[in-house]
Enzyme design. Structure first.
Site, short mmCIF file in Angstrom:
data_model
loop_
_atom_site.label_atom_id
_atom_site.label_comp_id
_atom_site.label_asym_id
_atom_site.label_seq_id
_atom_site.Cartn_x
_atom_site.Cartn_y
_atom_site.Cartn_z
N ARG A 1 1.87 -9.48 0.44
CA ARG A 1 2.43 -8.95 -1.06
C ARG A 1 3.82 -7.34 -0.16
NH1 ARG A 1 -3.93 -5.43 -1.89
NH2 ARG A 1 -2.40 -3.75 -1.70
N ARG B 1 -10.76 4.06 -1.96
CA ARG B 1 -10.95 3.34 -0.83
C ARG B 1 -10.80 3.93 0.83
NH1 ARG B 1 -5.68 2.42 -4.56
NH2 ARG B 1 -5.15 -0.14 -4.41
N CYS C 1 -9.60 -3.36 -10.39
CA CYS C 1 -9.51 -2.33 -9.46
C CYS C 1 -8.18 -2.10 -9.42
CB CYS C 1 -10.07 -1.12 -8.26
SG CYS C 1 -10.42 -2.99 -7.95
N HIS D 1 0.65 -1.39 -0.01
CA HIS D 1 0.01 0.36 0.06
C HIS D 1 0.59 1.30 -0.24
CE1 HIS D 1 -3.52 -2.73 0.87
NE2 HIS D 1 -3.88 -1.85 -0.33
N ASN E 1 -4.48 -7.00 -6.50
CA ASN E 1 -3.57 -6.77 -6.04
C ASN E 1 -3.50 -7.90 -4.79
OD1 ASN E 1 -3.00 -4.52 -7.20
ND2 ASN E 1 -3.85 -3.55 -5.41
N ASP E 2 -4.53 -7.96 -4.33
CA ASP E 2 -4.65 -9.22 -3.65
C ASP E 2 -5.31 -10.23 -3.96
OD1 ASP E 2 -4.68 -8.15 -0.84
OD2 ASP E 2 -6.14 -7.22 -1.45
N ARG F 1 -15.85 2.17 -1.21
CA ARG F 1 -15.32 0.73 -1.42
C ARG F 1 -15.95 0.90 0.07
NH1 ARG F 1 -9.77 -2.16 -2.03
NH2 ARG F 1 -9.10 -0.34 -0.50
N GLU G 1 -11.07 -10.25 -4.32
CA GLU G 1 -9.92 -11.14 -4.23
C GLU G 1 -9.19 -11.87 -3.61
OE1 GLU G 1 -9.00 -5.91 -2.33
OE2 GLU G 1 -10.93 -7.62 -1.24
C1 PEP Z 1 -6.19 -4.79 -4.91
O1 PEP Z 1 -6.19 -5.80 -3.69
O2 PEP Z 1 -6.40 -5.57 -5.68
C2 PEP Z 1 -7.66 -3.76 -4.44
C3 PEP Z 1 -8.03 -3.16 -5.19
O3 PEP Z 1 -7.66 -3.60 -3.34
P1 PEP Z 1 -6.32 -2.68 -2.08
O4 PEP Z 1 -5.30 -3.07 -2.79
O5 PEP Z 1 -7.06 -2.17 -0.98
O6 PEP Z 1 -6.18 -4.25 -1.52
MG MG Z 2 -7.25 -5.55 -2.16
#
Ligand code: PEP
Ligand code: MG
Length: 574
Positions: free
Chosen positions: A471, A302, A508, A195, A460-461, A339, A437
């Protein structure tokens, strides 16, 4: 002059920046170190004096509030602390570091603390040695007062550009640096989708993360170049290097102006497919950047960033409403996807409250956190429903893995509506979506689609949980592979499920803004991409040159290949 040292890292936002280093060192109580020019030293002395007066007032207030029967030693200790605050060996010397050496107040304080600590350690008398702890406590209090916002606001408007160097920065820390104080930054820690990196990207300044040892190798005031095209930091470059990089920065600025000319074009492929390019944002302050980049809406707000840096106190309904209202009105009728809060794992609330779990990424985060505290959850839902009166709002639940979570979230939404109705407060209509996710959600996409209006894939998740790669963990970052066949097949199957159901699906996660995968995702049928605003122009450049129909067979072959990476690198033959 010799060439500067070059240290490799991971590029975040492509670009070039150079300037004087400001160090934030977590290990020394997270203090900033930078040098002040002559004109700024008076103001810094005044800042120190204000902090000291605040601590004196605090201690005097404590003295008057000591309970009856409190041990005598306690009152005596407070006296000792108050005396220290008037002691020239401490305060006079700190002033000297500021006025004669140009240290900022925090740095001056830490330096004098080190000097005094050495003197205390050399003392034979154990009673006097003990006084070191008192000194540390007083210094802590002073730092606390100086350190709200890390004390770097004073740098705004300084003549030379500044580069932030730190071991690590939390997303919450980064929120302090939005106001254009820094031209670029580099950290020792960080991975491609942590993040910290995502927030850094949203700041739109050149940044390089995972630069091992950078915070040890750079001294305050060193000249530093951030070359986030090459993922490099250059420390103390010679005049030739500085000039060459300045020239390169000017060329890049020109390229960016050319990309900006794409903003006015419709985001339509060569064969006429309309594609939505949306922005990932953290709050109302990001709206102007999203609009400048030509975003057709917000694909991911977010909301957790509203919840951070509040010393554990959560934002109330009105405060949240104001923030969502700012975004909805700012986006001027374009859809805004909010979200619900995704706190936990690598996004703690700040220096907080709830105990940290052994495996936070698998613990109480996102929708689990919200459902565990329905009052808090409904406070957010009510604020969102109120904002939905002002423009099109979509509601998105993060990290759903079980059908029951969706059922419960929808039930809470209904209660939130009823609560507003009972108060005679207007609530707007919202479309409801689930994030995909975790692999479980990808596998159950058909079922989830029966009770939601849309899906949004958080790659990402999804990558983290599919490949079992933390991650945020650098030691396994090399295994974090967005183009792993398992990940691509899950993404492809979710897009196909949504198409069958006739419902919208977006991506996203960072994959949406990565131009290496734009044509693959178009070929798989994706029509909604949500990314950091700064990435929109380059993705648009790709899509306006793509023919979706001609990409389908290739995209399908990539997903079913054992080596998708190689096929992607080669590109389609069309
Ligand atoms: C993701 O997990 O791809 C996502 C968009 O959420 P975040 O990166 O805020 O966990
Ligand atoms: Mg995520």
């Amino acid at each position: 002059m010799s060439m500067g040292a070059r240290i490799k890292g991971l590029s975040v936002t492509p670009g070039i920046a150079q300037g004087r280093a400001v160090l934030i060192q977590r290990s020394a109580g997270e203090i900033a170190r930078y040098r002040l020019d002559g004109a700024r030293r008076e103001a810094e002395l005044a800042r120190l004096a204000a902090a000291r007066d605040a601590v004196v007032r605090e201690l005097q207030a404590l003295q008057t509030r000591l309970p009856q029967g409190a041990p005598m030693e306690l009152a005596a200790l407070l006296d000792v602390h108050l005396q220290l605050l008037h002691d020239e060996a401490l305060v006079g010397a700190i002033r000297h570091w500021i006025s004669d050496h140009g240290y900022n107040a925090e740095w001056a304080l830490a330096t004098q603390m080190e000097v005094l600590a050495r003197q205390f350690d050399a003392m034979d008398d154990p009673y006097l040695r003990e006084r070191k702890a008192d000194l540390e406590q007083v210094v802590e209090r002073l730092l606390h007062h100086l350190n709200e916002g890390l004390g770097i606001e004073h740098l705004a408007g300084s003549d030379e550009p500044r580069i932030l160097i730190a071991r690590d920065l939390s997303p919450a820390d980064l929120l302090h640096y939005r106001d254009g104080v820094f031209a670029g930054f580099a950290t020792d820690m960080g991975t491609a989708t942590s993040h910290t990196t995502i927030v850094a990207r949203s700041m739109g300044i050149p940044a390089v993360v995972a630069v091992r040892g950078i915070s040890e190798r750079v001294n305050p005031d060193d000249w530093v170049i951030i070359d986030s095209e090459a993922g490099l930091v250059v420390v103390n470059p010679d005049a030739c290097e500085r000039a060459a990089y300045a020239e390169r920065a000017a060329t890049l600025a020109q390229d960016n102006r050319e990309l900006e000319s794409l903003v006015v074009l419709p985001s339509r492929t060569l064969d006429g497919v309309m594609v939505q390019l949306l922005a990932n944002i953290e709050g109302p302050h990001d709206v102007p950047a999203a609009l400048r980049a030509g975003a057709q809406g917000v694909g991911l707000l977010r909301s957790e960033f509203l919840f951070m840096n509040r010393k554990g106190a959560l934002p109330g309904e009105d405060e949240q409403y104001e923030a969502y209202r700012g975004v909805v009105q700012g986006m001027g009728g374009r859809p805004v996807t909010i979200r619900t809060v995704d706190i936990g794992a690598d996004k703690p609330l700040g220096p907080v409250v709830r105990p940290v779990a052994a495996n936070p990424a698998l613990g109480l985060r996102a929708i689990r956190w919200s459902l565990a505290d329905p009052e808090m959850f409904r406070t957010q839902l009510r604020a969102i429903l109120r904002a939905a009166v002002l423009g099109p709002v979509k509601l998105l639940f993060p990290m759903v893995s079980h059908q029951e979570q969706l059922d419960q979230a929808l039930a809470q939404l209904q209660i939130a509506r009823d609560e507003l109705a009972a108060r005679k407060v207007a609530a707007g209509d919202v479309q409801v979506g689930a994030m995909v996710e975790v692999p479980a959600a990808a596998l159950l996409a058909d079922e989830f689609l029966r009770c939601v209006d849309f899906l949004s894939i958080g790659t990402n998740d999804l990558i983290q949980y599919t490949l079992a790669i933390d991650r945020t963990d650098e030691s396994v970052a090399y295994l974090y592979t967005p183009t792993h066949p398992a990940v691509l097949r899950l993404v492809a199957s979710v897009i196909a499920s949504a198409e069958r159901a006739g419902k919208e699906v977006a991506i996203c996660g960072e994959m949406a803004g990565d131009v290496q995968t734009t044509r693959l995702l178009l070929g798989l049928g994706l029509k909604s991409f949500s990314m950091q605003p700064s990435q929109i122009p380059r993705v648009k450049q790709q899509l306006v040159q793509s023919d979706v129909a001609a990409l389908k067979a290739w995209a399908n072959a990539v997903v079913h290949s054992a080596q998708p990476h190689a096929m992607l690198a080669q590109g389609p033959s069309v």
